[in-house]
Scaffold this motif. Structure first.
Motif, PDB file in Angstrom:
ATOM      1  N   GLU A 108       0.832  -1.199   0.000  1.00  0.00           N
ATOM      2  CA  GLU A 108       0.000   0.000   0.000  1.00  0.00           C
ATOM      3  C   GLU A 108       0.871   1.255   0.000  1.00  0.00           C
ATOM      4  OE1 GLU A 108      -1.800  -3.364   2.063  1.00  0.00           O
ATOM      5  OE2 GLU A 108      -0.425  -1.960   3.061  1.00  0.00           O
ATOM      6  N   LEU A 109       0.418   2.269  -0.728  1.00  0.00           N
ATOM      7  CA  LEU A 109       1.100   3.562  -0.757  1.00  0.00           C
ATOM      8  C   LEU A 109       0.127   4.619  -0.260  1.00  0.00           C
ATOM      9  CD1 LEU A 109       3.693   5.105  -1.553  1.00  0.00           C
ATOM     10  CD2 LEU A 109       2.612   5.539  -3.772  1.00  0.00           C
ATOM     11  N   TYR A 110       0.492   5.303   0.836  1.00  0.00           N
ATOM     12  CA  TYR A 110      -0.361   6.305   1.451  1.00  0.00           C
ATOM     13  C   TYR A 110       0.327   7.666   1.456  1.00  0.00           C
ATOM     14  CZ  TYR A 110      -2.738   2.233   3.478  1.00  0.00           C
ATOM     15  OH  TYR A 110      -3.401   1.039   3.651  1.00  0.00           O
ATOM     16  N   CYS A 111      -0.472   8.702   1.318  1.00  0.00           N
ATOM     17  CA  CYS A 111      -0.025  10.060   1.588  1.00  0.00           C
ATOM     18  C   CYS A 111      -0.568  10.431   2.965  1.00  0.00           C
ATOM     19  CB  CYS A 111      -0.537  11.016   0.521  1.00  0.00           C
ATOM     20  SG  CYS A 111      -0.033  12.738   0.787  1.00  0.00           S
ATOM     21  N   ARG A 112       0.321  10.875   3.862  1.00  0.00           N
ATOM     22  CA  ARG A 112      -0.065  11.173   5.244  1.00  0.00           C
ATOM     23  C   ARG A 112       0.170  12.652   5.538  1.00  0.00           C
ATOM     24  NH1 ARG A 112       3.290  10.345   9.684  1.00  0.00           N
ATOM     25  NH2 ARG A 112       4.550   8.903   8.421  1.00  0.00           N
ATOM     26  N   TYR A 113      -0.889  13.321   5.959  1.00  0.00           N
ATOM     27  CA  TYR A 113      -0.844  14.755   6.226  1.00  0.00           C
ATOM     28  C   TYR A 113      -1.014  15.005   7.725  1.00  0.00           C
ATOM     29  CZ  TYR A 113      -2.439  19.638   6.397  1.00  0.00           C
ATOM     30  OH  TYR A 113      -2.596  20.964   6.691  1.00  0.00           O
ATOM     31  N   GLN A 114      -0.125  15.796   8.296  1.00  0.00           N
ATOM     32  CA  GLN A 114      -0.152  16.066   9.731  1.00  0.00           C
ATOM     33  C   GLN A 114      -0.660  17.479   9.998  1.00  0.00           C
ATOM     34  OE1 GLN A 114       3.618  15.636  11.683  1.00  0.00           O
ATOM     35  NE2 GLN A 114       2.889  16.391  13.632  1.00  0.00           N
ATOM     36  N   ARG A 115      -1.634  17.566  10.909  1.00  0.00           N
ATOM     37  CA  ARG A 115      -2.163  18.872  11.310  1.00  0.00           C
ATOM     38  C   ARG A 115      -2.565  18.822  12.775  1.00  0.00           C
ATOM     39  NH1 ARG A 115      -7.573  21.849  10.130  1.00  0.00           N
ATOM     40  NH2 ARG A 115      -6.962  24.014  10.411  1.00  0.00           N
ATOM     41  N   LYS A 116      -1.988  19.745  13.547  1.00  0.00           N
ATOM     42  CA  LYS A 116      -2.278  19.862  14.969  1.00  0.00           C
ATOM     43  C   LYS A 116      -2.066  18.534  15.707  1.00  0.00           C
ATOM     44  CE  LYS A 116      -5.536  23.693  14.467  1.00  0.00           C
ATOM     45  NZ  LYS A 116      -6.908  24.186  14.717  1.00  0.00           N
ATOM     46  N   GLY A 117      -0.995  17.833  15.326  1.00  0.00           N
ATOM     47  CA  GLY A 117      -0.629  16.602  16.015  1.00  0.00           C
ATOM     48  C   GLY A 117      -1.386  15.369  15.588  1.00  0.00           C
ATOM     49  N   ILE A 118      -2.319  15.502  14.651  1.00  0.00           N
ATOM     50  CA  ILE A 118      -3.095  14.367  14.162  1.00  0.00           C
ATOM     51  C   ILE A 118      -2.695  14.095  12.714  1.00  0.00           C
ATOM     52  CG2 ILE A 118      -5.404  13.454  13.722  1.00  0.00           C
ATOM     53  CD1 ILE A 118      -6.460  15.297  15.888  1.00  0.00           C
ATOM     54  N   HIS A 119      -2.585  12.820  12.361  1.00  0.00           N
ATOM     55  CA  HIS A 119      -2.181  12.425  11.024  1.00  0.00           C
ATOM     56  C   HIS A 119      -3.393  11.881  10.252  1.00  0.00           C
ATOM     57  CE1 HIS A 119       2.327  12.273  11.897  1.00  0.00           C
ATOM     58  NE2 HIS A 119       1.757  12.572  13.063  1.00  0.00           N
ATOM     59  N   TYR A 120      -3.614  12.437   9.061  1.00  0.00           N
ATOM     60  CA  TYR A 120      -4.690  11.989   8.172  1.00  0.00           C
ATOM     61  C   TYR A 120      -4.042  11.340   6.956  1.00  0.00           C
ATOM     62  CZ  TYR A 120      -7.132  15.445  11.022  1.00  0.00           C
ATOM     63  OH  TYR A 120      -7.636  16.181  12.070  1.00  0.00           O
ATOM     64  N   LEU A 121      -4.554  10.183   6.563  1.00  0.00           N
ATOM     65  CA  LEU A 121      -3.911   9.487   5.443  1.00  0.00           C
ATOM     66  C   LEU A 121      -4.933   8.922   4.465  1.00  0.00           C
ATOM     67  CD1 LEU A 121      -3.971   6.084   5.924  1.00  0.00           C
ATOM     68  CD2 LEU A 121      -2.584   6.810   7.856  1.00  0.00           C
ATOM     69  N   GLY A 122      -4.480   8.787   3.236  1.00  0.00           N
ATOM     70  CA  GLY A 122      -5.288   8.176   2.184  1.00  0.00           C
ATOM     71  C   GLY A 122      -4.377   7.607   1.120  1.00  0.00           C
ATOM     72  N   GLY A 123      -4.847   6.591   0.422  1.00  0.00           N
ATOM     73  CA  GLY A 123      -4.002   6.000  -0.601  1.00  0.00           C
ATOM     74  C   GLY A 123      -4.615   4.787  -1.254  1.00  0.00           C
ATOM     75  N   LEU A 124      -3.772   4.061  -1.965  1.00  0.00           N
ATOM     76  CA  LEU A 124      -4.178   2.883  -2.736  1.00  0.00           C
ATOM     77  C   LEU A 124      -3.325   1.688  -2.354  1.00  0.00           C
ATOM     78  CD1 LEU A 124      -4.457   4.533  -6.275  1.00  0.00           C
ATOM     79  CD2 LEU A 124      -6.350   3.967  -4.748  1.00  0.00           C
ATOM     80  N   GLY A 125      -3.868   0.506  -2.581  1.00  0.00           N
ATOM     81  CA  GLY A 125      -3.132  -0.722  -2.321  1.00  0.00           C
ATOM     82  C   GLY A 125      -3.411  -1.769  -3.380  1.00  0.00           C
ATOM     83  N   MET A 126      -2.495  -2.714  -3.487  1.00  0.00           N
ATOM     84  CA  MET A 126      -2.667  -3.849  -4.396  1.00  0.00           C
ATOM     85  C   MET A 126      -2.282  -5.111  -3.651  1.00  0.00           C
ATOM     86  SD  MET A 126      -1.068  -4.506  -8.207  1.00  0.00           S
ATOM     87  CE  MET A 126      -1.992  -3.118  -8.866  1.00  0.00           C
ATOM     88  N   GLY A 127      -3.169  -6.101  -3.636  1.00  0.00           N
ATOM     89  CA  GLY A 127      -2.922  -7.306  -2.871  1.00  0.00           C
ATOM     90  C   GLY A 127      -3.025  -8.577  -3.701  1.00  0.00           C
ATOM     91  N   VAL A 128      -2.419  -9.629  -3.176  1.00  0.00           N
ATOM     92  CA  VAL A 128      -2.465 -10.961  -3.775  1.00  0.00           C
ATOM     93  C   VAL A 128      -3.180 -11.883  -2.798  1.00  0.00           C
ATOM     94  CG1 VAL A 128      -1.118 -12.927  -4.603  1.00  0.00           C
ATOM     95  CG2 VAL A 128      -0.331 -10.600  -5.052  1.00  0.00           C
ATOM     96  N   LEU A 129      -4.205 -12.576  -3.279  1.00  0.00           N
ATOM     97  CA  LEU A 129      -4.956 -13.518  -2.447  1.00  0.00           C
ATOM     98  C   LEU A 129      -4.136 -14.786  -2.248  1.00  0.00           C
ATOM     99  CD1 LEU A 129      -7.745 -14.159  -1.102  1.00  0.00           C
ATOM    100  CD2 LEU A 129      -8.394 -15.190  -3.291  1.00  0.00           C
TER     101      LEU A 129
END
Length: 210
Positions: A108-129
């Motif tokens: 998974e690759l996430y972009c993580r944004y920090q504001r006022k000590g809290i981290h918000y993240l979003g991104g995409l992933g690719m998995g193998v069953l």
């Protein structure tokens, strides 16, 4: 892990790595390394069972790079247990049970944004069953419901609360972007193309090297 799974995950990691490890800054100290463990509360939408009833494990190796003062890119290599559960309800005279176990290795690759000590993240992933199994109340394997896709692509949003320089706790929601299995009857309707993993993960993260 079979050779094809290992090869695929190696390619994914190599493909994502240059984004995190840029040529402009090759100092190892700019990378942080850690791991996270947690619990998945999951269901599979598109089935006849409602509610997030199945609990599974999540574990990840995490590499992170700061690209701006309050923005990081995170690359995770994860093992994740997903699926769905229809438990028996004896008080209603229902003793039937259905359990779907889906185990993945993913990147998974996430972009993580920090504001006022809290981290918000979003991104995409690719998995193998790597494991798929359906069983009933007698632990008998159920067959004939169709094959699962060997690949999964997911989108994720989450929030992380740092407890110290090393530890953090968070919640992450992920959803399949393409079906993990087609409907048994083959019918589709608008965005409902089949069955999708839906997971809420509760995680504890520990940074080893920063």
């Amino acid at each position: 892990m079979n050779k094809s799974t290992f090869f695929l995950l190696s390619i994914l990691t190599i493909a994502f790595y240059p984004i995190i490890y840029s040529q402009e800054d090759t100092t190892v100290q700019r990378l942080s390394v850690g791991f996270q463990v947690g619990l998945n509360a999951s269901t599979v939408t598109g089935t006849s069972f409602q509610g997030i009833n199945k609990v599974g494990l999540l574990s990840s190796i995490c590499i992170s790079k700061k690209i701006k003062e309050n923005i990081n890119l995170d690359l995770n290599l994860s093992y994740s247990q997903k699926g769905t559960l229809k438990p028996p309800v004896p008080k209603n005279g229902d003793y039937t049970k259905y359990l779907m176990n889906l185990d993945y290795i993913s990147s998974e690759l996430y972009c993580r944004y920090q504001r006022k000590g809290i981290h918000y993240l979003g991104g995409l992933g690719m998995g193998v069953l790597i494991r798929a199994e359906e069983t009933d109340e007698n632990n008998q394997v159920i067959v004939g419901n169709g094959d699962f896709s060997k690949m999964e692509i997911t989108g994720a949003l989450g929030i992380l609360f740092p407890l110290s320089d090393k530890f953090g706790v968070g919640v992450l929601g992920t959803h399949s972007l393409i079906p993990v299995r087609k409907h048994a009857n083959g019918v589709t309707f608008r965005l409902n193309r089949g069955q999708y993993n839906q997971v809420v993960s509760f995680i504890l993260k520990y940074t080893i090297l920063s």
